[in-house]
Design a protein around this motif. Sequence first.
Motif, short mmCIF file in Angstrom:
data_model
loop_
_atom_site.label_atom_id
_atom_site.label_comp_id
_atom_site.label_asym_id
_atom_site.label_seq_id
_atom_site.Cartn_x
_atom_site.Cartn_y
_atom_site.Cartn_z
N LYS A 264 -19.29 6.55 9.28
CA LYS A 264 -19.99 5.97 8.14
C LYS A 264 -20.04 4.45 8.27
O LYS A 264 -19.06 3.81 8.64
N PHE A 265 -21.20 3.88 7.94
CA PHE A 265 -21.39 2.43 7.94
C PHE A 265 -21.61 1.99 6.50
O PHE A 265 -22.45 2.55 5.79
N ARG A 266 -20.86 0.98 6.06
CA ARG A 266 -20.88 0.62 4.64
C ARG A 266 -20.88 -0.89 4.44
O ARG A 266 -20.28 -1.65 5.22
N LYS A 267 -21.58 -1.31 3.38
CA LYS A 267 -21.51 -2.68 2.89
C LYS A 267 -21.22 -2.64 1.39
O LYS A 267 -21.90 -1.92 0.66
N LYS A 268 -20.19 -3.38 0.95
CA LYS A 268 -19.80 -3.38 -0.46
C LYS A 268 -19.76 -4.80 -0.99
O LYS A 268 -19.40 -5.74 -0.29
N ARG A 269 -20.12 -4.92 -2.27
CA ARG A 269 -20.13 -6.24 -2.91
C ARG A 269 -18.73 -6.83 -2.96
O ARG A 269 -18.55 -8.03 -2.74
N GLU A 270 -17.72 -5.99 -3.25
CA GLU A 270 -16.36 -6.49 -3.36
C GLU A 270 -15.81 -6.99 -2.02
O GLU A 270 -14.83 -7.72 -1.97
N ASN A 271 -16.49 -6.61 -0.92
CA ASN A 271 -16.10 -7.09 0.41
C ASN A 271 -17.11 -8.09 0.95
O ASN A 271 -17.23 -8.27 2.16
N HIS A 272 -17.85 -8.72 0.02
CA HIS A 272 -18.85 -9.75 0.36
C HIS A 272 -19.92 -9.21 1.31
O HIS A 272 -20.44 -9.94 2.16
N TYR A 273 -20.23 -7.95 1.18
CA TYR A 273 -21.29 -7.27 1.93
C TYR A 273 -21.06 -7.33 3.44
O TYR A 273 -22.02 -7.27 4.23
N LYS A 274 -19.82 -7.44 3.86
CA LYS A 274 -19.52 -7.36 5.28
C LYS A 274 -19.64 -5.91 5.76
O LYS A 274 -19.28 -4.98 5.05
N SER A 275 -20.16 -5.75 6.96
CA SER A 275 -20.33 -4.40 7.51
C SER A 275 -18.98 -3.79 7.83
O SER A 275 -18.12 -4.43 8.43
N GLU A 276 -18.80 -2.54 7.43
CA GLU A 276 -17.58 -1.79 7.72
C GLU A 276 -17.95 -0.49 8.42
O GLU A 276 -18.95 0.13 8.09
N THR A 277 -17.12 -0.09 9.35
CA THR A 277 -17.29 1.20 10.02
C THR A 277 -16.11 2.09 9.65
O THR A 277 -14.95 1.72 9.86
N LEU A 278 -16.40 3.23 9.08
CA LEU A 278 -15.37 4.16 8.62
C LEU A 278 -15.55 5.49 9.34
O LEU A 278 -16.62 5.81 9.85
N PHE A 279 -14.48 6.27 9.35
CA PHE A 279 -14.55 7.59 9.99
C PHE A 279 -13.74 8.58 9.17
O PHE A 279 -12.59 8.31 8.80
N THR A 280 -14.35 9.73 8.88
CA THR A 280 -13.68 10.78 8.12
C THR A 280 -13.71 12.08 8.92
O THR A 280 -14.74 12.46 9.47
N GLU B 159 -24.00 -2.82 -5.61
CA GLU B 159 -22.58 -2.52 -5.43
C GLU B 159 -22.27 -2.13 -3.99
O GLU B 159 -21.31 -2.62 -3.40
N SER B 160 -23.07 -1.23 -3.43
CA SER B 160 -22.78 -0.77 -2.08
C SER B 160 -24.01 -0.12 -1.45
O SER B 160 -24.91 0.34 -2.15
N ALA B 161 -24.01 -0.09 -0.12
CA ALA B 161 -25.03 0.62 0.65
C ALA B 161 -24.31 1.34 1.78
O ALA B 161 -23.45 0.75 2.45
N ASN B 162 -24.65 2.60 1.99
CA ASN B 162 -23.94 3.42 2.98
C ASN B 162 -24.92 4.22 3.82
O ASN B 162 -25.98 4.64 3.33
N PHE B 163 -24.53 4.44 5.06
CA PHE B 163 -25.27 5.35 5.92
C PHE B 163 -24.25 6.14 6.74
O PHE B 163 -23.33 5.56 7.32
N SER B 164 -24.39 7.46 6.76
CA SER B 164 -23.44 8.29 7.49
C SER B 164 -24.17 9.39 8.24
O SER B 164 -25.28 9.81 7.87
N ILE B 165 -23.54 9.84 9.30
CA ILE B 165 -24.02 10.98 10.09
C ILE B 165 -22.86 11.96 10.21
O ILE B 165 -21.82 11.63 10.79
N GLY B 166 -23.01 13.13 9.64
CA GLY B 166 -21.92 14.11 9.65
C GLY B 166 -22.24 15.29 10.55
O GLY B 166 -23.28 15.94 10.37
#
Length: 316
Positions: A291-307, A268-275
């Motif tokens: 946070k760096f994420r890959k999700k199946r619903e997004n065809h496993y494209k790499s995403e960069t998120l920030f919280t 479903e997904s793989a994530n790596f984050s540094i807080g």
Amino acid sequence: MKFLYLFVFVILTSTYLNADFFDDLNATTTYTKEVSHSFRKATTQQYYRFLWMVDSYFSDNPDNNLTAYEKIRKNKMLVVFSLKDGKTLNLHLRGRVELPRLKNRLELTFSQQDNQEIDNQSASTGYDDVVNDKNLRIGLKYYLYKEKRSSAYAKLSMKVSSHFGPYVKFGIDKSYLSDTLLETSFRNALYYFMNGNDLSASTEVTFYKPLTTNYWLGQGNKLYWEGQEKLYLSNNIILYQVLDINNRIAYRTDITTSYHHEKHFAHESANFSIGYFHRFDKYFFIEAVPKFRKKRENHYKSETLFTLNVGMLLGK
């Protein structure tokens, strides 16, 4: 010579302006701190009054028992405003509230964290739910059985955010602490969602151990059964690096796998984050989490998120 005079004039002017700038900055910082602490104190008093009203409502003999009120004042709540990618602002409430005149059998719940975990703010893998959980839940939890490291309970809870609705949860928790300071926790739960007349269940085991004074390691595994067709397995590893009493870094990686009776197993997904966590004082903190994420619903494209999390502690 004129250039020398001009140079000295520029240096003196810059120094004067910088002094004024820093004086103004210090004054603004001091004023902001005073306003923030005044707001926190006022909000804490309102929080205590609300708990007093709830405790009195459920009590057979409501009175002005000062002993009960002092016990209420021992409760804490963590209020976190979480800004995700500069777009979505979420409110998270973390804490379990004990109501003293009900013999510690009934709690108001906003999360699984207790007062000690909220004080430490990094003492368990459950703290990271602040980042990962988008749902705001409010519930009443009744203990059928309760000891220091084991409990059985029933909880009536309400999702206030997406998928709004009430649900009932039955749970059994058990934890062990070895001589080597390895803490092992087991959580098992059964859920009944009233809106959809659905049943779900979960089982979870987590491990937590201080490696050295400055490094703590957590590892969690959760199996979640949703309805009759879907099964989710989530695994995570968290390494805490404590820089000093007010600063820490949390390195987290997690993988979620699902099983569907038609699609079988799928990542479903793989994530790596540094807080990075910074505590201004006992009551306020800020946390930045790329946070760096890959999700199946997004065809496993790499995403960069920030919280960005800004937190305030209600309580002593």
